[in-house]
Design an enzyme around this catalytic site. Structure first.
Site, PDB file in Angstrom:
ATOM      1  CE  LYS A  52      -1.755   2.937   2.056  1.00 38.98           C
ATOM      2  NZ  LYS A  52      -1.777   4.431   1.820  1.00 38.98           N
ATOM      3  CD  GLU A 100      13.516   4.198   7.418  1.00 39.07           C
ATOM      4  OE1 GLU A 100      13.548   5.107   8.272  1.00 39.07           O
ATOM      5  OE2 GLU A 100      13.283   4.395   6.220  1.00 39.07           O
ATOM      6  CB  CYS A 108      13.884   8.933   7.840  1.00 31.03           C
ATOM      7  SG  CYS A 108      14.525   7.716   6.678  1.00 31.03           S
ATOM      8  CD  GLU A 120      11.810  12.614  10.789  1.00 31.86           C
ATOM      9  OE1 GLU A 120      12.639  12.009  10.086  1.00 31.86           O
ATOM     10  OE2 GLU A 120      10.765  12.082  11.218  1.00 31.86           O
TER      11      GLU A 120
END
Length: 488
Positions: free
Chosen positions: A185, A261, A295, A392
């Site tokens: 997906k 992850e 990331c 982040e």
């Protein structure tokens, strides 16, 4: 043919339906979702919007195909991946343009991602024939120990929008090589790259049912039933730690094999003995790759106080020379962010840092006009309590803070719940080893600003997740070890 004609032609060639059991089909009820151009905010194309029934049908196709695919010769699995690798290379320009249209990054960056993504197919085409077991004499001398590696079984993948092709191949390649079937997906913002990838694999000879692609607006609604279904044996997810935590909880129902992850908060450490020219080059790569929407992006720069002013000034000069615009335009370096929600988050983080005393050396705001653009930004004298040192950023913002000692640098680097990657610049060999050993991350870039490599194990520690993708280690995520005790 004009540039607009090229774009329309690329969009017309991409499949827009679900890919289930080797067939392209409409979603149940015929619903669609709109893919948007982040450089303009305008619609690009409509693709099928999968419902739960579609997701379960995809899992059914994967489960029905699993035994046959697992029994397929490793060499044949590898040759399919090799043909797909060659097809991606041959279609690189078209695939890069498609990625830029749906994700926004400059075409030059999209080309680089396509090359990187293709390498996972090449690497794991070679690993397919190197799945080993072992045979040894029992320590007692009575009998023998035999181990064998077998496919985990049907896998569910959820991939992110920031690297829509590479995050697909990084999961698909080892699973296919190991003999697993898949339901994937992709992110609703960037489904086109995955649909194009499914078409390439089908044309390369991948049997129907091995790979099934469902595109959907509501990821949780279509994925959760698959995680509670006993036919699913593994989940691999790339995305935020918040979502990853929920998926781990849902995976507990079936005790699934899980690879995660997740988020990052990468520190970039520059010591007083660093080669500043190399550090600036590395900083540009680590910060500005993918508009900072990675990331692995350098999230915070911790620079020794003796060189911090020069480093920040030179970084601002380099970032200020970058051209911002639609990724398809000539010479553009920095495209838009993915959507308005992401731009709002970046704006808030910069505002918080400035309110707490950070100095704006470059940028700091939104340019005028359409699209979700944000100016390349450098902040100096960033205080410890600024949110962007702990959250982040996922944008083209470089906050620079200072340290005095090696111990302070390590403490600052590890002052986070995340542990994906860190970057270290020093010419002192002993310090390099001390810092690399002391930093709590799964990866370290020592005197280089890019760590991603298909031949290396990618992954993090702490709340950046677990499991590894790429390298020799990558295929192990899709293999179970079976032990046989032989009596002689």
């Amino acid at each position: 043919m004009s540039r607009g004609d090229d774009e329309r032609a690329v969009l017309e060639r991409v499949p827009t339906r679900l890919y289930i059991g080797g067939q392209w089909r409409e979603a149940s009820g015929g619903g669609t979702l709109t893919v948007e151009d982040p450089a303009t905010g305008e619609p690009l194309i409509e693709v099928a919007d999968a419902q739960v029934d579609d997701a379960l049908a995809a899992l059914g196709a994967a489960a029905e195909t699993q035994a046959e695919w697992a029994a397929t010769a490793p060499r044949k699995r590898g040759e399919i991946l090799r043909r797909a690798y060659e097809a991606i290379v041959a279609q690189a320009e078209e695939l890069a343009l498609l990625m830029t249209l749906e994700m926004g990054k400059a075409v030059a960056e999209s080309r680089a991602e396509i090359a990187y993504a293709a390498e996972f197919f090449r690497w794991f085409s070679e690993e397919a024939v190197r799945i080993h077991g072992r045979y040894m004499v029992n320590t007692t001398g009575q009998g023998r120990i035999l181990t064998m590696r077998q496919p985990v079984g049907p896998c569910v993948f959820v991939t992110p929008w920031n690297f829509p092709t590479a995050m697909g191949t990084r999961k698909l390649a080892p699973a296919i090589a190991a003999g697993c079937t898949i339901v994937v997906k992709p992110a609703q913002q960037t489904p086109l790259s995955m649909l194009a990838l499914a078409k390439i694999l089908a044309e390369a000879g991948l049997p129907g049912g091995v790979l099934n692609v469902i595109t959907a607006k509501r990821s949780g609604a279509v994925i959760e039933p698959l995680l509670h279904d006993p036919r699913t044996r593994k989940l691999s997810f790339t995305g935020s730690t918040e979502v990853g935590r929920k998926l781990i909880e849902q995976s507990a129902d079936q005790i699934l094999r899980v690879s995660m992850e997740l988020g990052g908060n990468a520190p970039f450490l520059v010591f007083d003995d660093a080669d500043l020219d190399a550090a600036i080059e590395g900083a540009m790569l680590a910060k500005m790759r993918n508009v900072g929407e990675a990331c692995t992006a350098a999230n915070r720069f911790h620079v020794h106080e003796s060189v911090a002013e020069e480093f920040a000034s030179r970084l601002a000069e380099r970032m200020g020379a970058l051209k911002v615009g639609r990724g398809t335009d000539p010479d553009v370096d920095v495209g838009p962010l993915i959507d308005e929600a992401q731009r709002t988050k970046v704006t808030e983080l910069v505002g918080d840092a400035v309110d707490r005393g950070a100095r704006v050396l470059l940028g700091g705001g939104r340019p005028e006009g359409r699209g979700y653009f944000f100016e390349p930004t450098v902040l100096a004298d960033v205080p410890e309590d600024a949110r962007l040192l702990s959250e982040e950023i996922f944008g083209p913002v470089a906050p620079v803070a200072t340290f005095s000692t090696e111990a302070q640098a390590l403490e600052a680097a590890n002052r986070t719940e995340y542990g994906l990657v860190a970057y270290v610049y020093t010419r002192d060999l002993s310090r390099a080893f001390r810092v690399c050993e002391g930093i709590e991350t799964g990866m370290v870039g020592l005197n280089q600003g890019v760590v991603s490599n298909p031949a290396a194990p990618f992954g993090g520690v702490k709340q950046s997740g677990f499991g590894r993708e790429g390298g020799f280690e990558g295929i192990a995520e899709y293999l179970e070890t079976k032990y046989v005790a032989l009596g002689l």
